[in-house]
Structure formats: C-alpha cells, structure tokens
Enzyme design. Sequence first.
Site, PDB file in Angstrom:
ATOM      1  N   LYS A 117       0.808  -1.210   0.000  1.00  0.00           N
ATOM      2  CA  LYS A 117       0.000   0.000   0.000  1.00  0.00           C
ATOM      3  C   LYS A 117       0.849   1.271   0.000  1.00  0.00           C
ATOM      4  CE  LYS A 117      -4.197  -2.095   1.657  1.00  0.00           C
ATOM      5  NZ  LYS A 117      -3.792  -3.507   1.822  1.00  0.00           N
TER       6      LYS A 117
HETATM    7  C1  LIG Z   1      -4.472  -4.515   1.249  1.00  0.00           C
HETATM    8  C2  LIG Z   1      -3.753  -5.786   1.170  1.00  0.00           C
HETATM    9  C3  LIG Z   1      -4.184  -6.808   0.322  1.00  0.00           C
HETATM   10  C4  LIG Z   1      -5.440  -6.704  -0.507  1.00  0.00           C
HETATM   11  O1  LIG Z   1      -5.363  -5.729  -1.509  1.00  0.00           O
HETATM   12  P1  LIG Z   1      -6.697  -5.137  -2.163  1.00  0.00           P
HETATM   13  O2  LIG Z   1      -6.252  -4.035  -3.016  1.00  0.00           O
HETATM   14  O3  LIG Z   1      -7.542  -4.684  -1.018  1.00  0.00           O
HETATM   15  O4  LIG Z   1      -7.326  -6.259  -2.902  1.00  0.00           O
HETATM   16  C5  LIG Z   1      -3.426  -7.959   0.260  1.00  0.00           C
HETATM   17  N1  LIG Z   1      -2.319  -8.114   1.018  1.00  0.00           N
HETATM   18  C6  LIG Z   1      -1.891  -7.163   1.841  1.00  0.00           C
HETATM   19  C7  LIG Z   1      -0.680  -7.409   2.652  1.00  0.00           C
HETATM   20  C8  LIG Z   1      -2.576  -5.963   1.937  1.00  0.00           C
HETATM   21  O5  LIG Z   1      -2.132  -5.016   2.765  1.00  0.00           O
END
Ligand SMILES: *Cc1c(COP(=O)(O)O)cnc(C)c1O
Length: 536
Positions: A117
Amino acid sequence: MKYRSTRGKSSGLSFESAVLQGLAPDGGLYIPENIPQIPFSKLAEWSTLKYTELAYQVLRLFIDANEISDEDLKVIVEKSYSTFDTNEITPLKKLPNVTSDNLYVLELFHGPTFAFKDIALQFLGNLFEYFLMRKNSQKKPDEKKDFITVLGATSGDTGGAAIYGLRGKKNISVFILHPKGRVSNIQESQMTSVLDSNVYNVSVEGTFDDCQETVKALFSDPEFKSKYQLGAINSINWARILAQTVYYFYSYFNLLKKLNAELKADSKIENLPKIQFCVPSGNFGDILAGYYAVRMGLPADRLVIATNENDILYRFMQNGSYEKKKVGPNEPEVKQTLSPAMDILISSNFERLLWYLARGDGRVESASANAESEVKASNYINEWMQELKTKGGFTTPASVLENARTLFDSFNVTDEKTSETIGRYFHAKSGSYVLDPHTAVGVTAAEQMQKKNPIPTICLSTAHPGKFPEAVLPAINDFKEKINPKNVEYEDFAPTALVNLLGRPKRCTDVKTEGGNKEVAKKMIRLVIEETMKHY
Ligand SMILES: *Cc1c(COP(=O)(O)O)cnc(C)c1O
C-alpha cells in the site's frame, strides 16, 4: 482526462476533484471517462525505463498537464518513491521450484511500512500536499487556509501506509479507524507509534467492515464532509488504483528480460511469451489496477484473483452472484484468517469492474460502448448496490460473468493451505524464500492455476513476512518436512525497523460501540473528530 462516477450522476470531473472527493456524491466510485490505449511502439519505449520514469509516463496519461505540469509531476513521483529501500522499487524474483518452475514474486513491500500500500499512499500523500499548497498559495494573507481531514478505515496495512504517507504534512489531519484487536500487533504498533501531531488513531470495537461503513456514512453526509473537508485514502481513491497500474507494466518488462524475450515496436503478440498475474485480493484495488493495465494494452494472458476464506470474489467467479456469505447465527460474517488484510465481507473496488462488465466490456471494450451503454451500466450498478444493501447480494445476467471470465480466474485458499505453502517455500530444496501469509494465498492460487494454464506467473507479494510473524513462524517451525531442524526466530527474517517497533511509545483513542452497534459507532466517531478538530 476527465472522470465520472460509476453510478452515473457526476461526470466531467478533473483528476484533482476525483482525488480530493474520493467517493462521488452519488455513492459511486470515480473512473476515467476513457482508457488510453498504448500501442506496442510505446510499450517498447517504456520497457527500458526506470520505475519512476515509467510511473511518470503512465500517470501523465490520466492527469492533464494543465492540472499538474510535467515538471511538478516528475517531482511528485520522485519524492514518492525516494522513501523506498531499493532503486528497483518493485523487484521481481524467481521462486524456488517447488511444484512449478514458472512462478515469480513481485516484491511490493520495499516502502516505509513494508506493505504494497506504500506504493499508492506515498504518492497520494504528496498529491494531497501539492493540491493544498497550490490552493493556499493563491489566498490572501488574511484568508482562512484550506485543509484536509483524511478519514479512513483499515484492516491493518492501509492505516500504517496512510499514516506514513501523511505524517507531518501541513494542513492535513489524519483519522484512521481500525477494528480493535483485529489487526496484528506489529500493524497496530506501526500505526499508533507515529506521534506526529496531525495523526489520530482510533480503535473501534467491531470489524473492519463496521469501520468502513462508518467512514462511508460520514462521507455521504454532505454537511460533515464539507465542514471538515474530508479526504479519502481508502482503496476507492482513484489515485491509488492509478499508482498501482505502474508495477504491472514494470514487472512485465522485467519478466520478459528474465525469459530472454524483448518487446519491440513491431513485435507480434503471438511471438511474445504468454504470462499471467496472480493477486491476493481483498478490496479488489490491487488487481483492478491490473485490469486497467490490460485494458491499456499490457499483453497479460490472465489475471488470477486469489482470496482467503472470505471469498466473495471467488464465489462471484463461480456463479455470477455477488453475495455476502451466509453464516450461522453465532458465526461472524467476516472470518479472521492468517491473511487479515484480506478479511473482508465485500470488496469496494469491485464496483468499478462491474461497471465495465455491465457495459459489455471484458478484457476489451465492448463493440457497442457508447453513451447509451454507459447509462445502462450505471443503472445496473445503482440497482445492484441497492440490492447489496437491502438483501445482502445480487445476481448478474449471464453475460456479466462471461465478460469477467474473458480475463479473470479465481481460487480460494484455506488457512491450512496458506501455512503449508509458507513452510514448503521456506524448506524448498532448491533455495529458500519466506512468504508472508497474503503472498502465500496468492502463490497457492498460482500453483492451482498452473494446472489450468501453465505459463510464467507473476505473484504479487503484498507484504514483508516480518509483518506477520504470528502466521509465518509456526508455518516454518511446525512444517512436516523441515530440511533444517533448527527453529527460526523472528529476528532471522524481520527488518530491524520492525523489530524495534514493539517497545515504542504509542497514542490511540478507544471507541466503545456497545458491542459493535453501527449507529453508536457512527455517532462516537463523529464526536471524536468534532472534538479533535474544534480548535482547528
Ligand atoms: C491490502 C492488502 C491486500 C489486498 O489488496 P486489495 O487491493 O484490497 O485487494 C493484500 N495483502 C496485503 C498485505 C494488503 O495489505
């Protein structure tokens, strides 16, 4: 480029408005009014660029130069990725051959919070700052300065990444809601140990979806929204999806190099190696970025949606019905799994894909895409989202599932399998790799996909394993066929920055909701924000 809402009531928005608003006033999500097409001649040029140069090229297509100049956009991009610990930003590595020689991991965790993220939120933080500084520089000295109150819900990783993206930024306050006791210790410490005065952590009794719902409710209150200038950082924000499309292109070019192939201006698609992506999915933001990349012309064969046991997306791909899971009277709606960042009831970003599917698009634009089909798509979305709210789900016409299947596959993965996969890759004979549990969900799905489509596969690795020792340590140490009997310790694979987190001072506001009562939650959180912002 202009933006429109999936629910059809706003269109013609600038990139800046779409980003600052987050959610559209009609409750929909912003999508670009068209998807730029990248010919092979352009892709060939892109294939030799550094990450930040490529990011600039991709972003430029979706942000008009009269909104952010070439020079400013370059500065924002450079600044956003200067916090990463490798120049490659998103390195691609080959996994040891355990069941297949075709699997690669795209490490998306080299940012400040060790989760994918960061890629979007470092960028979004700088965008907010840029837009605000520009607005405020045009004001007279005695005029009130513009500010933003960022409000978001997190199942763990978003919160940390948002806080690191926004800490210390002028005229920006950040309120991050997390479900109490449902994020990992490290995620919790990562968020609450940031003591910058513009950062407010709120822990809420309830689930992630309760937090998300509260955020949505406050955003759809026009008076509250405008009084506090609410800004969204959740993965519904278009800028996040956009920033994530970059690594699909970057990793594709990287994989071609590893496969000794090259994309040239006159390459024919049938002469290039076929490749696919496998993405551990929760809110559907990460893989949706892959969808846009493919729609722009990235020659990927398939996109694989990997879910844990919270598998609404998998079930949709089985039967075309998008339905909250039916559970027994004492069962929670959202199951707590080893991959908590994917523990969701519904996937907010799926609405964007549904809009395209309802218009008749699959991996390519429908032949009859026009103003009329756009209205039809928005009507469907309004109807479906209403049903989702009132009945907990909806069923789409057969053509929608057919369109989805032109590009997507899906697998759901149990905790047991996830653990076993972590063990197998750590104890692999041909080299050892430590997977985090989210990535392990993806790798397990990718192994299953190999049976159906045995081609080189990029598995998106969404977090550093050091963020999830609760899942990783037992998976490695209790594995049945260990090659090294010595127990692995947290410090053996965790980055020092994470090891040092736990003893740090913390700050957080607890919100009681009378056992998860949503109305109480909304009222209480509104109060927290009003109290905190009173003196602003
Ligand atoms: C947010 C997240 C996901 C999922 O991603 P999306 O965009 O919500 O589908 C998967 N793995 C980790 C470690 C995350 O932080």
